[in-house]
Every structure is written in structure tokens, then in C-alpha cells.
Write an enzyme that holds these catalytic residues in place. Structure first.
Site, short mmCIF file in Angstrom:
data_model
loop_
_atom_site.label_atom_id
_atom_site.label_comp_id
_atom_site.label_asym_id
_atom_site.label_seq_id
_atom_site.Cartn_x
_atom_site.Cartn_y
_atom_site.Cartn_z
NE ARG A 146 -7.55 -1.16 5.98
CZ ARG A 146 -8.32 -0.04 5.89
NH1 ARG A 146 -8.61 0.67 6.95
NH2 ARG A 146 -8.78 0.33 4.71
CE LYS B 7 -6.25 1.02 1.56
NZ LYS B 7 -6.02 0.43 0.23
CG ASP C 130 -9.00 -2.01 -3.86
OD1 ASP C 130 -8.08 -1.19 -4.08
OD2 ASP C 130 -10.16 -1.87 -4.32
CB THR D 134 -0.94 0.03 1.23
OG1 THR D 134 -1.77 1.18 1.17
CG2 THR D 134 -0.18 0.04 2.55
N GLY E 258 -9.31 9.17 5.59
CA GLY E 258 -10.33 9.05 4.55
C GLY E 258 -11.71 9.54 4.99
CE1 TYR E 259 -15.47 9.58 0.67
CE2 TYR E 259 -13.80 7.85 0.60
CZ TYR E 259 -14.55 8.80 -0.04
OH TYR E 259 -14.40 9.01 -1.40
CG ASN F 257 -4.11 5.10 2.74
OD1 ASN F 257 -3.82 5.47 3.86
ND2 ASN F 257 -5.30 5.34 2.20
CD GLU G 222 -3.43 2.49 -14.53
OE1 GLU G 222 -2.33 3.09 -14.53
OE2 GLU G 222 -4.55 3.06 -14.46
CE LYS H 78 -10.91 2.79 10.63
NZ LYS H 78 -10.28 3.68 9.69
P1 ITT Z 1 -3.36 1.81 -1.89
O1 ITT Z 1 -4.13 1.40 -3.12
O2 ITT Z 1 -1.96 2.20 -2.19
O3 ITT Z 1 -3.48 0.80 -0.79
P2 ITT Z 1 -5.48 3.80 -1.67
O4 ITT Z 1 -5.84 4.80 -0.63
O5 ITT Z 1 -5.49 4.27 -3.10
O6 ITT Z 1 -4.06 3.16 -1.29
P3 ITT Z 1 -7.75 2.11 -2.27
O7 ITT Z 1 -7.61 2.21 -3.73
O8 ITT Z 1 -8.10 0.77 -1.66
O9 ITT Z 1 -6.42 2.55 -1.52
O10 ITT Z 1 -8.82 3.19 -1.80
C1 ITT Z 1 -9.33 3.13 -0.51
C2 ITT Z 1 -10.01 4.44 -0.18
O11 ITT Z 1 -11.23 4.14 0.54
C3 ITT Z 1 -9.15 5.26 0.79
O12 ITT Z 1 -8.30 6.13 0.09
C4 ITT Z 1 -10.22 5.99 1.59
O13 ITT Z 1 -10.69 7.11 0.88
C5 ITT Z 1 -11.35 4.97 1.66
N1 ITT Z 1 -11.21 4.10 2.87
C6 ITT Z 1 -10.82 2.81 2.92
N2 ITT Z 1 -10.74 2.37 4.19
C7 ITT Z 1 -11.08 3.43 4.96
C8 ITT Z 1 -11.17 3.62 6.35
O14 ITT Z 1 -10.86 2.66 7.21
N3 ITT Z 1 -11.55 4.82 6.79
C9 ITT Z 1 -11.85 5.81 5.92
N4 ITT Z 1 -11.77 5.74 4.60
C10 ITT Z 1 -11.39 4.53 4.11
#
Ligand code: ITT
Length: 200
Positions: free
Chosen positions: A184, A12, A66, A7, A156-157, A9, A37, A178
Site C-alpha cells: 500500500r 486500510k 484493492d 473503502t 488482516g493477514y 475497511n 459488488e 510497515k
Molecule cells: P474494501 O473493499 O471496502 O476496501 P476489503 O477488506 O473488502 O475492503 P479488499 O477486497 O481489497 O478490501 O480485500 C483486501 C483483503 O486483503 C483484506 O481484507 C485483507 O484480508 C487482505 N489485506 C490487504 N492488505 C493487507 C495488509 O496490509 N495487511 C494484511 N492483510 C491485507
């Protein structure tokens, strides 16, 4: 067992580590960023694509997540587009002032204005890929979309998601709270059970 977190992120990564370390896994941060991609149409496809790409690049068991927010009144959006929701055509693009997370939140709240049905779910698919063999699991956390963002935790959200059984947003919960109910947390604990059964 050592796992590479596939990842980019940091939110995450922090959570994957927090959830898996007490279960006996060492979660390694990728030594460098790689671009993958995400061409799939489902969470599972994208998780598999990421896990395989990191495994092939770094030559070690790679764990991808994901995930996203599935909102009933929006026909399942943002779903697999959660991380770049602000920039896609659906519902009109949102200007990027500040962070991507802020723009995503603003767009979602705008699209939810006046909507009575505010039910939604966070969904995560996790894939562990180790060359020839792959394992996956899924986790879901149901809740509702809040009227306004609240709280500083998570990412995120989280500030606009109120999980079922709570009156606080995900961003107002402690990390332990959480992880105990999150998509997750559920997906990773299920994966760990699966690996135990397979004696890995
Ligand atoms: P990687 O693909 O590199 O892991 P990413 O952030 O692009 O990073 P995703 O494509 O899986 O990952 O998108 C997940 C999105 O969903 C993330 O960026 C948040 O906006 C949202 N999300 C996922 N889990 C979340 C959580 O626990 N709390 C809040 N938002 C979450």
C-alpha cells in the site's frame, strides 16, 4: 487535495491516511457505507469499480485500494478473494468463529501445512477516479508465510506474513516500518508521484 477513501475497511483507511497525509492529501472517511459488488477478476478491475462507485455516489475524487495476499504454493490464492477467503470453496470453507480475519488466517495456515515453498506477496492496486479521468498504480511486498500468527499490529493477514529482509511478521512492525515497505505504501507513493507529474 481532498480524496474520499473508497473503502469499508478501517485498517486500510488508517494506513491510507497515515501514508497520504504527510504528502499533502486530506483523506476523507465516507460519511456512510455503500455496498459495491466487487465483480472483477483482478485487483485493478475491482479498485476501478470501487473508486467509480464512490465517486458517483459522493461526487468527489475517490481513491480505492484493492489488495490481497498472493501465495505461490496455492497458485496465487487467496488473491482477489483475500477478504472472504474463509467462505469460498477453494480448499474447503472455514467455520466463522470470531472475526473474518481469524477465519482467513486459520484457513491459510491449514492449506500451508507441510508446504515447503512458503513464498508470497502482498499486492495492492490503487485507483483515483475523478470523473472522466482515472489514475492507477501498483505496489508489491514480497515475503514468506509464517508457521504461526504473531504480533498485534496492522490487520488482516499481517500476523502470518514475514516481509523479505525481516525476521518479524508485518503485525510486529511499527506503523512506520510497515508503511515504508508495504504494498500500500509503495502504490500510494507511486500514485502521488504520478499526480505530481500530471500537476494535479
Ligand atoms: P474494501 O473493499 O471496502 O476496501 P476489503 O477488506 O473488502 O475492503 P479488499 O477486497 O481489497 O478490501 O480485500 C483486501 C483483503 O486483503 C483484506 O481484507 C485483507 O484480508 C487482505 N489485506 C490487504 N492488505 C493487507 C495488509 O496490509 N495487511 C494484511 N492483510 C491485507
Amino acid at each position: 487535495m481532498k480524496l474520499l477513501a473508497a473503502t469499508t475497511n478501517p485498517g486500510k483507511l488508517r494506513e491510507i491516511r497515515r501514508i497520504l497525509q504527510p504528502l499533502g492529501y486530506e483523506v476523507i472517511e465516507p460519511p456512510e457505507k455503500i455496498h459495491v459488488e466487487e465483480s472483477g477478476f483482478t485487483f485493478l478491475e475491482n479498485a476501478y469499480i470501487k473508486a467509480k462507485a464512490y465517486y458517483e455516489h459522493f461526487s468527489m475524487p475517490a481513491l480505492a485500494d484493492d489488495s490481497g495476499l498472493v501465495v505461490d504454493a496455492l497458485g496465487g490464492y487467496p488473491g482477489v478473494y483475500s477478504s472472504r477467503f474463509y467462505s469460498i470453496d477453494f480448499g474447503g470453507r472455514e467455520e466463522l468463529k470470531g472475526s473474518k480475519d481469524d477465519a482467513n488466517l486459520r484457513k491459510l495456515l491449514r492449506l500451508m501445512e507441510g508446504k515447503e515453498n512458503r513464498s508470497a506477496s502482498f499486492v495492492a492496486f490503487v485507483v483515483l477516479y475523478m470523473g472522466g479521468k482515472g489514475f492507477f498504480s501498483r505496489g508489491e511486498c514480497k515475503g514468506v508465510i509464517a508457521e504461526q500468527p504473531k504480533g498485534e499490529g496492522g490487520f488482516g493477514y499481517d500476523p502470518i506474513f514475514i516481509p523479505e529482509g525481516f525476521s518479524r511478521t508485518m503485525a510486529e512492525l511499527s506503523p512506520e516500518e510497515k508503511d515504508g515497505i508495504s504494498h500500500r505504501g509503495k502504490a500510494l507513493r507511486a500514485l502521488s508521484e504520478l499526480l505530481k507529474k500530471c500537476e494535479l
